[in-house]
Write an enzyme that holds these catalytic residues in place. Structure first.
Site: not given
Ligand code: ZN
Length: 313
Positions: A18-19, A215, A217, A248, A257
């Site tokens: 997902r991310d 969560h 990063h 990023c 992540n």
């Molecule tokens: Zn995220």
């Protein structure tokens, strides 16, 4: 949690599908997503966030989320999670059998307006409607409902986000009746002391059982330091992504992540079980690389290899 889930010290929730995938240009074919999920499941991963219930035009990379959720729910003991930005997404997630649904709530109001086109009070009303909808469902069809406190560590639009605002919004959300809140360092601004203050503050205001996951990063290289602090504080679910996929856009060379492989190595070598076979996990990268040849995968452990004498917890 599905009844057949094995007890582990720390549950790693894989969010690469997902991310990670939503942050890259290429679209992974549905068949490759299935193969990734199956391989990582075989390596022992028991929670995966596999997509987001947003209009397909908005995130074409995740347009097959409903199909992927239905596929993943066929794997016994796997907790299948999905993101939903609103009640419509939550309805779709529940209808397709997701076990856990996360609604992102940006602690920065500017970020919330830009991403969801909603003020804080509008998001709170949406969450209220979500809780009401879930209460109308038979228990067996009711996914676990989590609100992720995103940009809790800082915002690329507003800069610092006041900690008392995060604590107060967390409290309001818990009072509405969500199952859990999670802390999300969306922007990679966080440091371990900040994480500690936020975790302790939320627990004090909302109760320890309401905050179980973070969560993180790795934008500024603080991901594992923050993860270690979280684990020391007794946080039991950590989000991470295979190969730190996603990166990023503002920090070339930085992973997205935290990297699942490095996280598993840290935890298992500390004696904390994750249920994941690290060698098998590292092999999953080949499948992802083959499906997305132009996408960079990160991670120190896969590059360096397992140390001689490595023993899992
Ligand atoms: Zn995220």
């Amino acid at each position: 949690m599905p009844a057949t889930m094995k007890k582990v010290d720390v549950l790693i929730s894989e969010v690469g599908l997902r991310d990670g995938l939503q942050s890259i240009q290429p679209i992974m074919p549905t068949a490759s997503k299935r193969a990734w999920i199956a391989a990582q499941y075989a390596a022992g991963c028991r929670e995966m966030e596999v997509g987001s219930f947003v209009p397909p035009g908005l995130l074409p990379q995740l347009a097959d989320t409903a199909e992927i959720v239905r596929y993943a729910t066929g794997l016994e003991g796997l907790c299948v999670a999905a993101l939903a930005p609103n009640l419509r997404g939550l309805r779709d997630a529940a209808a397709n059998g997701a076990h856990k649904v996360t609604l992102p709530f940006s602690m920065s109001e500017s970020h919330s307006l830009k991403n969801l086109n909603r003020t804080h009070s509008q998001v709170i009303e949406e969450i209220r409607a979500c809780v009401e909808f879930l209460r109308s469902l038979p228990t067996r069809q009711r996914p676990q409902f989590e609100v992720s406190l995103s940009t809790a560590f800082g915002c690329t639009l507003e800069g610092p986000v006041p900690e008392n605002r995060v604590l107060s919004l967390a409290e309001q959300v818990v009072e509405l009746g969500v199952d859990e809140v999670s802390l999300s360092d969306t922007t990679g601004y966080g440091n371990p002391q900040q994480l500690k203050r936020l975790v302790l503050g939320i627990r004090q205001n909302c109760g320890r059982e309401k905050l179980c996951g973070v969560h993180l990063h790795n934008t500024r290289g603080q991901g594992l330091a923050n993860a270690l602090m979280a684990v020391e504080l007794g946080i039991t679910t950590l989000d991470s992504s295979l190969g730190g996929i996603g990166g990023c856009p503002f920090a070339p060379g930085a992973s997205g992540n935290i990297v699942t492989e490095d996280l598993v190595f840290m935890l298992e070598s500390m004696g904390l079980s994750t249920g994941i076979d690290l060698a098998a996990l590292i092999e999953v990268r080949e499948l992802v690389s083959a499906a997305l040849p132009e996408v960079e995968l990160f991670g120190f452990t896969p590059d360096a290899g397992l140390p001689i004498g490595y023993r899992a917890a």
